[in-house]
Design a protein around this motif. Structure first.
Motif, PDB file in Angstrom:
ATOM      1  N   GLU A   1     -10.141 -81.470  59.787  1.00 43.73           N
ATOM      2  CA  GLU A   1      -9.494 -82.752  59.518  1.00 43.73           C
ATOM      3  C   GLU A   1     -10.472 -83.718  58.843  1.00 43.73           C
ATOM      4  OE1 GLU A   1      -6.330 -83.494  59.929  1.00 43.73           O
ATOM      5  OE2 GLU A   1      -5.993 -81.447  60.605  1.00 43.73           O
ATOM      6  N   PRO A   2     -10.034 -84.409  57.795  1.00 45.03           N
ATOM      7  CA  PRO A   2     -10.944 -85.344  57.131  1.00 45.03           C
ATOM      8  C   PRO A   2     -11.138 -86.622  57.940  1.00 45.03           C
ATOM      9  CG  PRO A   2      -8.758 -85.471  56.152  1.00 45.03           C
ATOM     10  CD  PRO A   2      -8.717 -84.347  57.146  1.00 45.03           C
ATOM     11  N   VAL A   3     -12.263 -87.266  57.701  1.00 44.87           N
ATOM     12  CA  VAL A   3     -12.491 -88.598  58.254  1.00 44.87           C
ATOM     13  C   VAL A   3     -11.724 -89.584  57.376  1.00 44.87           C
ATOM     14  CG1 VAL A   3     -14.224 -90.343  58.783  1.00 44.87           C
ATOM     15  CG2 VAL A   3     -14.744 -87.921  59.125  1.00 44.87           C
TER      16      VAL A   3
ATOM     17  N   LEU B   1       4.657 -96.066  50.384  1.00 43.64           N
ATOM     18  CA  LEU B   1       4.009 -94.765  50.422  1.00 43.64           C
ATOM     19  C   LEU B   1       2.861 -94.769  51.428  1.00 43.64           C
ATOM     20  CD1 LEU B   1       4.174 -91.975  49.075  1.00 43.64           C
ATOM     21  CD2 LEU B   1       2.410 -92.747  47.479  1.00 43.64           C
ATOM     22  N   ALA B   2       2.099 -95.860  51.449  1.00 43.85           N
ATOM     23  CA  ALA B   2       0.986 -95.968  52.399  1.00 43.85           C
ATOM     24  C   ALA B   2       1.492 -95.992  53.838  1.00 43.85           C
ATOM     25  CB  ALA B   2       0.176 -97.228  52.107  1.00 43.85           C
ATOM     26  N   ARG B   3       2.576 -96.714  54.092  1.00 40.70           N
ATOM     27  CA  ARG B   3       3.133 -96.769  55.457  1.00 40.70           C
ATOM     28  C   ARG B   3       3.557 -95.378  55.924  1.00 40.70           C
ATOM     29  NH1 ARG B   3       6.031-101.519  56.777  1.00 40.70           N
ATOM     30  NH2 ARG B   3       6.638-101.556  54.574  1.00 40.70           N
ATOM     31  N   TRP B   4       4.212 -94.645  55.038  1.00 37.96           N
ATOM     32  CA  TRP B   4       4.663 -93.287  55.350  1.00 37.96           C
ATOM     33  C   TRP B   4       3.469 -92.372  55.622  1.00 37.96           C
ATOM     34  CZ3 TRP B   4       5.504 -89.196  51.225  1.00 37.96           C
ATOM     35  CH2 TRP B   4       6.108 -88.055  51.755  1.00 37.96           C
ATOM     36  N   ALA B   5       2.426 -92.479  54.791  1.00 37.85           N
ATOM     37  CA  ALA B   5       1.249 -91.627  54.962  1.00 37.85           C
ATOM     38  C   ALA B   5       0.527 -91.926  56.271  1.00 37.85           C
ATOM     39  CB  ALA B   5       0.301 -91.804  53.776  1.00 37.85           C
ATOM     40  N   LEU B   6       0.372 -93.196  56.591  1.00 37.01           N
ATOM     41  CA  LEU B   6      -0.304 -93.560  57.835  1.00 37.01           C
ATOM     42  C   LEU B   6       0.519 -93.150  59.055  1.00 37.01           C
ATOM     43  CD1 LEU B   6      -1.747 -97.070  56.899  1.00 37.01           C
ATOM     44  CD2 LEU B   6      -3.017 -94.934  57.222  1.00 37.01           C
ATOM     45  N   ARG B   7       1.830 -93.251  58.945  1.00 41.77           N
ATOM     46  CA  ARG B   7       2.683 -92.829  60.064  1.00 41.77           C
ATOM     47  C   ARG B   7       2.534 -91.329  60.309  1.00 41.77           C
ATOM     48  NH1 ARG B   7       7.410 -94.504  58.217  1.00 41.77           N
ATOM     49  NH2 ARG B   7       7.271 -96.563  59.179  1.00 41.77           N
ATOM     50  N   GLY B   8       2.486 -90.546  59.245  1.00 43.14           N
ATOM     51  CA  GLY B   8       2.289 -89.116  59.406  1.00 43.14           C
ATOM     52  C   GLY B   8       0.931 -88.788  60.006  1.00 43.14           C
TER      53      GLY B   8
ATOM     54  N   LEU C   1      -0.359 -86.166  55.571  1.00 42.10           N
ATOM     55  CA  LEU C   1       0.153 -85.889  54.226  1.00 42.10           C
ATOM     56  C   LEU C   1      -0.960 -85.927  53.182  1.00 42.10           C
ATOM     57  CD1 LEU C   1       3.174 -88.329  54.531  1.00 42.10           C
ATOM     58  CD2 LEU C   1       3.304 -85.844  54.661  1.00 42.10           C
ATOM     59  N   TRP C   2      -2.199 -85.920  53.626  1.00 42.35           N
ATOM     60  CA  TRP C   2      -3.296 -86.162  52.693  1.00 42.35           C
ATOM     61  C   TRP C   2      -3.394 -85.086  51.623  1.00 42.35           C
ATOM     62  CZ3 TRP C   2      -3.256 -90.766  53.749  1.00 42.35           C
ATOM     63  CH2 TRP C   2      -3.429 -91.299  55.025  1.00 42.35           C
ATOM     64  N   SER C   3      -3.182 -83.837  51.981  1.00 45.11           N
ATOM     65  CA  SER C   3      -3.255 -82.775  50.983  1.00 45.11           C
ATOM     66  C   SER C   3      -2.158 -82.923  49.936  1.00 45.11           C
ATOM     67  CB  SER C   3      -3.154 -81.398  51.664  1.00 45.11           C
ATOM     68  OG  SER C   3      -3.200 -80.359  50.717  1.00 45.11           O
TER      69      SER C   3
ATOM     70  N   GLU D   1       6.652 -82.082  44.003  1.00 46.09           N
ATOM     71  CA  GLU D   1       6.423 -81.896  45.433  1.00 46.09           C
ATOM     72  C   GLU D   1       6.474 -83.227  46.182  1.00 46.09           C
ATOM     73  OE1 GLU D   1       4.802 -78.529  43.208  1.00 46.09           O
ATOM     74  OE2 GLU D   1       4.449 -80.673  43.060  1.00 46.09           O
ATOM     75  N   ILE D   2       5.834 -84.249  45.623  1.00 50.05           N
ATOM     76  CA  ILE D   2       5.836 -85.559  46.280  1.00 50.05           C
ATOM     77  C   ILE D   2       7.240 -86.156  46.273  1.00 50.05           C
ATOM     78  CG2 ILE D   2       4.955 -87.922  46.130  1.00 50.05           C
ATOM     79  CD1 ILE D   2       2.326 -86.765  45.133  1.00 50.05           C
TER      80      ILE D   2
END
Length: 332
Positions: free
Chosen positions: A223-225, A274-281, A288-290, A299-300
């Protein structure tokens, strides 16, 4: 508009096109009374050249990050310098309009200049006057002025405001005049990756609810930091964020962050939804980082449609600029 990560596209389409062109070329040569006798030699020469043409198409050469000691007047002398071996940014973007948007309608904007090391995303407020134009002006001015090369500076905002006012025609209808008086508004996030004399640093500035996420591979390689700025949690997005206004006398409080940069680092600059969705995941253990850092537009877009159908994402413009710090050798 989408700029994909180099090498992400399949090789099949360009290879097929190349073979088709070779076939047409051979047919023309064979039909020629003058060149027909030499067609085997010409065919072999063309086939031998194909791998080199394909490699140049799929692997565009990246420019090293500019050193503070190098200005525009020195670029012609770079051929033999050590600057041709070193870190560079590989960057791309995906920007998707609202589902109900008219063709070409998108209030988000972005700008990328990997040689300067400056990238930006702006999210124009849909209800404001010429929001998309204002977002584009903010991104363009930020990248051209390179304000993060000088650590903390917000002078570029005044320049963007002046340029926007000078380039805005006065509306004739009363409702447009009233909207123009209220001005254009946008959230903004900008990144600068700076090559110093000894090391690399990255600096970011933000106003409103656009978000930058910095990803660095963890020691265990899994997992990334994750560092998120200026909003670090999906529940922390304000209902009425502070925005940059084209009619304000000065900018609202501007946030800054700074850190060291290392090879392999990835930065994602995102508009709010998009940021809210990514942080929620990320918070739910389903990151969703990859997808966001390497996925293509199809894909997105497909993932966004699924999220909207599930009610976990609002219908808003979605933009991500993604960049990675890599090492290149321009002498090859």
């Amino acid at each position: 508009m989408t700029n994909r990560i180099p090498g992400a596209e399949s090789w099949r389409a360009p290879a097929g096109l190349a073979l088709l062109l070779v076939g047409v070329f051979v047919a023309l040569v064979v039909a020629s009374p003058v060149l027909g006798r030499y067609w085997p030699l010409l065919l072999l020469s063309t086939i031998a050249a194909l791998p080199f043409l394909q490699r140049e198409r799929q692997d565009p050469r990246l420019l090293p990050l500019r050193s503070p000691a190098v200005d525009d007047g020195d670029r012609a002398d770079l051929a033999g310098r050590d600057l041709l071996v070193g870190p560079a940014l590989r960057a791309s973007a995906v920007s998707l309009p609202k589902v109900a948007a008219v063709k070409g309608e998108n209030e988000d904007a972005y700008r990328i200049d990997t040689e300067r090391g400056h990238l930006a995303v702006a999210d124009g407020a849909s209800s404001s006057f010429r929001a998309a134009e204002w977002a584009r002006m903010l991104c363009a001015t930020f990248v051209e002025e390179e304000p993060l090369r000088r650590a903390r500076s917000d002078s570029w905002i005044a320049q963007a405001t002046a340029a926007f006012r000078d380039g805005t025609q006065q509306p004739s209808e009363w409702w447009s005049t009233e909207a123009a008086h209220r001005g254009a508004h946008a959230a903004f996030v900008g990144l600068g990756v700076i090559q110093g004399e000894r090391d690399l640093v990255w600096r970011a500035t933000a106003i409103g609810d656009c978000v930058l996420v910095h990803l660095r591979t963890a020691a265990d390689g899994r997992e990334p930091v994750v560092t998120a700025f200026p909003i670090a949690h999906s529940a922390a997005f304000p209902v009425n964020p502070m925005l940059l206004s084209s009619v304000a006398d000065g900018p609202p409080p501007v946030g800054y962050i700074e850190g060291t940069a290392a090879l392999g680092d990835v930065w994602l600059l995102m508009s709010d939804e998009l940021a809210r969705w990514a942080l929620r995941g990320h918070e739910a253990g389903d990151p969703l980082w990859s997808l966001l850092s390497r996925g293509g537009e199809p894909e997105i877009a497909a993932a966004a449609r699924t999220a909207r159908a599930a009610g976990v994402m609002a219908d808003d413009d979605l933009t991500v600029v993604r960049c990675e710090l890599v090492e290149v050798d321009m002498r090859c």
